[in-house]
Scaffold this active site. Sequence first.
Site, mmCIF file in Angstrom:
data_model
loop_
_atom_site.group_PDB
_atom_site.id
_atom_site.type_symbol
_atom_site.label_atom_id
_atom_site.label_comp_id
_atom_site.label_asym_id
_atom_site.label_seq_id
_atom_site.Cartn_x
_atom_site.Cartn_y
_atom_site.Cartn_z
ATOM 1 C CG ASN A 12 -1.717 1.214 1.435
ATOM 2 O OD1 ASN A 12 -1.812 2.039 0.533
ATOM 3 N ND2 ASN A 12 -2.300 1.367 2.621
ATOM 4 C CD GLU A 104 -2.942 5.676 6.738
ATOM 5 O OE1 GLU A 104 -2.911 5.691 5.502
ATOM 6 O OE2 GLU A 104 -2.021 5.190 7.427
ATOM 7 C CD GLU A 174 -3.474 -2.411 7.532
ATOM 8 O OE1 GLU A 174 -2.367 -2.644 7.049
ATOM 9 O OE2 GLU A 174 -4.109 -1.375 7.287
ATOM 10 N N GLY A 180 2.556 2.388 10.747
ATOM 11 C CA GLY A 180 3.508 3.476 10.554
ATOM 12 C C GLY A 180 4.254 3.873 11.816
ATOM 13 C CB SER A 220 5.288 -1.724 11.910
ATOM 14 O OG SER A 220 4.908 -0.379 12.162
#
Length: 261
Positions: A12, A104, A174, A180, A220
């Site tokens: 992604n 997000e 996730e 991140g 991550s």
Amino acid sequence: MSGDRKPLISGNWKMNHNHFESIQTVQKLAYAIEKDDYEACDVSVHPPFTDLRSVQTVLQADKIPVSLGAQNVHEAEKGAFTGEVSAGMLDKLDVEYVIVGHSERRELFGETDEVVNAKATAVLHTGMTPIVCVGETLEERTEGRAQARVTEQLGGSLAGLKPETVEDIVIAYEPIWAIGTGETATPGDAQEMCAHIRSRIAETFGAKAAESVRIQYGGSVKPGNAPELMAQPDIDGALVGGASLNAEDFARIVKYRIYQA
Ligand code: PGA
């Protein structure tokens, strides 16, 4: 990963790489990933919308067996939705996988489970495969509500889908606190949630759907932790953000088998 499920490793790219950079990245990937790797797992890249046509052309011209993916879609077929892109438009570019409900999108753009459900349905309608993202916040995890949150997201996001449809979709677990941040869920924690997701799918859609649905872990994922995560029985792939921007790192994740004990 276990059973007949072929792992899917997805990159992604988020809002990174203009179309020149995307072309370079897929060309480097094509060098680094070998036939054995494609036999062992499916690979998809999800560039920004503006790069899709360029990446499609490179993948086709060089016969690179990497699938093209998108990061988002609008749920409507067409109409007055300034700035949006429909599933039909993506399908015409030979997009195979579409990420829906990434955290997000949920957090920054207010996407609810209902919207995610409508997007997944639109993607399925054209014959593409949705990668439906779920995951809890740090607060929800610390308060012991992680499984309840994920159960709720699954219920809303997959509402109304037929069992035979759910067999072929992809779910990405996730945990938001791992995205991140450099912080990864332990393989044990990731496995526990992915097993929970599979048991929820079994309850709602039946054993066959639960056996076939692919569940990715994301948050991550790096070349160093991919082998152990991928060794878990209910983890069938990875949704990789940061580490997928670099072709060498992403290729090492795709080759996780080589590094497994
Ligand atoms: P990350 O992102 O690998 O950079 O944590 C994962 C994702 O958001 O899909």
